[in-house]
Design an enzyme around this catalytic site. Structure first.
Site, short mmCIF file in Angstrom:
data_model
loop_
_atom_site.label_atom_id
_atom_site.label_comp_id
_atom_site.label_asym_id
_atom_site.label_seq_id
_atom_site.Cartn_x
_atom_site.Cartn_y
_atom_site.Cartn_z
N CYS A 6 0.77 -1.40 0.18
CA CYS A 6 0.09 -0.20 0.16
C CYS A 6 0.77 1.28 -0.05
O CYS A 6 0.24 2.39 -0.58
CB CYS A 6 -0.82 0.19 1.12
SG CYS A 6 -0.10 0.10 2.64
N LYS A 16 -5.75 -8.35 11.36
CA LYS A 16 -5.65 -6.72 11.22
C LYS A 16 -7.02 -6.31 10.78
O LYS A 16 -7.83 -6.73 9.73
CB LYS A 16 -4.78 -6.67 10.09
CG LYS A 16 -4.60 -5.23 9.75
CD LYS A 16 -3.39 -4.83 8.67
CE LYS A 16 -3.38 -3.36 8.27
NZ LYS A 16 -2.13 -3.16 7.51
N ARG A 74 -1.49 6.77 7.66
CA ARG A 74 -1.73 6.98 6.23
C ARG A 74 -1.06 8.23 5.67
O ARG A 74 -1.00 8.32 4.53
CB ARG A 74 -3.35 6.60 5.87
CG ARG A 74 -3.55 5.06 5.95
CD ARG A 74 -4.80 4.67 5.77
NE ARG A 74 -5.24 3.31 6.01
CZ ARG A 74 -6.35 2.92 6.20
NH1 ARG A 74 -7.57 3.50 5.63
NH2 ARG A 74 -6.43 1.58 6.33
N GLU A 96 -8.40 -16.45 11.47
CA GLU A 96 -7.11 -15.89 10.72
C GLU A 96 -5.84 -16.46 11.31
O GLU A 96 -4.98 -16.83 10.52
CB GLU A 96 -7.35 -14.57 10.56
CG GLU A 96 -8.69 -13.87 9.71
CD GLU A 96 -8.16 -13.83 8.34
OE1 GLU A 96 -7.06 -14.15 7.77
OE2 GLU A 96 -9.08 -13.20 7.57
N LYS A 156 -4.09 -6.18 15.50
CA LYS A 156 -3.91 -4.82 15.23
C LYS A 156 -5.30 -4.04 14.64
O LYS A 156 -5.94 -4.80 14.18
CB LYS A 156 -2.75 -4.51 13.99
CG LYS A 156 -2.67 -3.10 13.68
CD LYS A 156 -1.72 -3.31 12.43
CE LYS A 156 -1.60 -2.07 11.59
NZ LYS A 156 -0.98 -2.14 10.34
N SER A 187 -1.21 4.10 15.22
CA SER A 187 -0.88 5.54 15.11
C SER A 187 -2.14 6.50 15.84
O SER A 187 -1.82 7.36 16.36
CB SER A 187 -0.65 5.98 13.94
OG SER A 187 -1.82 5.54 12.77
C1 PBG Z 1 0.07 -1.44 5.94
C2 PBG Z 1 0.12 -0.88 7.34
C3 PBG Z 1 -0.78 0.00 8.09
C4 PBG Z 1 -0.23 -0.10 9.12
C5 PBG Z 1 0.71 -0.84 9.43
N1 PBG Z 1 0.96 -1.37 8.24
C6 PBG Z 1 -1.74 0.87 7.41
C7 PBG Z 1 -2.94 0.38 6.78
O1 PBG Z 1 -3.21 -0.88 6.73
O2 PBG Z 1 -4.04 1.16 6.35
C8 PBG Z 1 -0.94 1.03 10.32
C9 PBG Z 1 -0.14 1.40 11.31
C10 PBG Z 1 -0.65 2.64 12.11
O3 PBG Z 1 -1.44 2.95 12.13
O4 PBG Z 1 0.06 2.83 13.09
N2 PBG Z 1 -0.78 -2.07 5.38
#
Ligand code: PBG
Length: 316
Positions: free
Chosen positions: A120, A188, A198, A226, A241, A267
């Site tokens: 991504c 996730k 993002r 999963e 996550k 984040s």
């Molecule tokens: C990549 C990824 C993401 C995060 C970690 N790996 C973003 C997403 O899935 O949009 C988010 C980490 C965070 O918000 O700290 N796929």
């Protein structure tokens, strides 16, 4: 005066030494992983210091500081110079993460170098896989994900962390890399708490959302399925996550599986506390320690957190 044992213990706990002795959950720097972003150009972030973009040079300096503070593990994210439809910046030999790994590996033999494996940050459309007829195509993405993981290990990564949520990606990576540890973001969720990430990664999807491949926040049994699939495909460690809104999922996964378990304090969870602290509503340090302790208490062995560095500074 009460003679109930819990009350007696509570009274004794007023002395710090006993409090420490009987605490059930510890929080140590050894349990934390610091996420780091590397890009062709730096991008400071006053408001969220854990979410800055480093250049390869400043990343080396940052790791130097982290190691001297006692941090033992980092997770690398790359933001390429240019994005394209396939996300080729993710696996090319001179990709940004590959360059960073080649600089870091010889300089920091003891630092655990983990890499996030996803497309991504590298695709022009911001989705975690390749598009076929406008939709993310699971199977067409697997090859590219595996290729990315191989290039990270060749450049010096200790372990790869697939975060794309395509079905079968752990098996695809395992087939190419029989020996490398795979830390799977197994459960996730399609979460609103990835917002600040993002922004830093420039990876918000340009159309649609990630609900087709990330999990529905209402589901916990699905998270266990999963995890089961990832374990069967050869994952060495599993992850949940985000962390805070999913502590019940962390607990359920902990109770069911014996593998080491990670949880990603994402984040948005970090930004919420930062914002409340900046507004004078709470004490950041206490809230951060409480947050991370709660994630450990729920059953996570390892916590991925943007607070890792600040925590180390507060303690030194
Ligand atoms: C990549 C990824 C993401 C995060 C970690 N790996 C973003 C997403 O899935 O949009 C988010 C980490 C965070 O918000 O700290 N796929």
């Amino acid at each position: 005066m009460s003679s109930f044992p819990v009350t007696r213990l509570r009274r004794l706990r007023r002395t710090g030494a006993l409090r420490d002795l009987v605490r059930e959950t510890s929080l140590s720097l050894d349990d934390l992983v610091m996420p780091l972003f590397v890009a062709p150009e730096a991008l400071p972030n006053e408001r969220l210091p854990g979410l800055v973009r480093h250049t390869v040079d400043s990343l080396v300096r940052e790791c130097d500081e982290l190691v001297s503070l006692g941090i033992t593990a980092v997770l690398l994210f790359g933001i390429p110079e240019e994005k394209d439809e396939e996300g080729s910046g993710a696996w090319v030999e001179d990709g940004i993460v590959q360059q960073a790994l080649r600089e870091l590996r010889p300089r920091f033999p003891e630092l655990l170098l983990l890499t996030d494996v996803c497309l991504c940050e590298y695709t022009s459309h911001g989705h975690c896989g390749v598009l076929v007829d406008g939709e993310v195509d699971n199977d067409a993405s697997l090859d590219l994900i595996a290729r990315t993981a191989v290039s990270h290990v060749e450049a010096g990564a200790d372990a790869v962390c697939p975060s794309d949520m395509m079905d079968g990606r752990v098996a695809a990576i395992r087939e190419q890399l029989p020996q490398a540890p795979v830390i799977a973001y197994s459960a996730k969720y399609a979460s609103a708490f990835y917002g600040p990430f993002r922004d830093v990664a420039g990876s918000a999807p340009s159309h649609g959302d990630r609900r087709g491949y990330q999990m529905d926040p209402g589901n916990v049994r699905e998270a266990l399925r999963e995890c089961e699939l990832d374990v069967a495909e050869g994952a060495d460690m599993i992850m949940v996550k985000p962390a805070l809104p999913y502590l019940d999922v962390v607990r359920a996964v902990r109770d069911r599986f014996d593998l080491p378990l990670g949880a990603y304090n994402v984040s948005g969870e970090y930004a919420m506390v930062k914002a409340a602290a900046a507004a004078g509503d709470l004490d950041e340090r206490a809230a951060a320690v409480e947050t991370l302790t709660s994630i450990r208490r729920a059953g996570a062995d390892i916590v991925f957190t943007y607070w890792a560095k600040e925590l180390a500074q507060w303690r030194s």
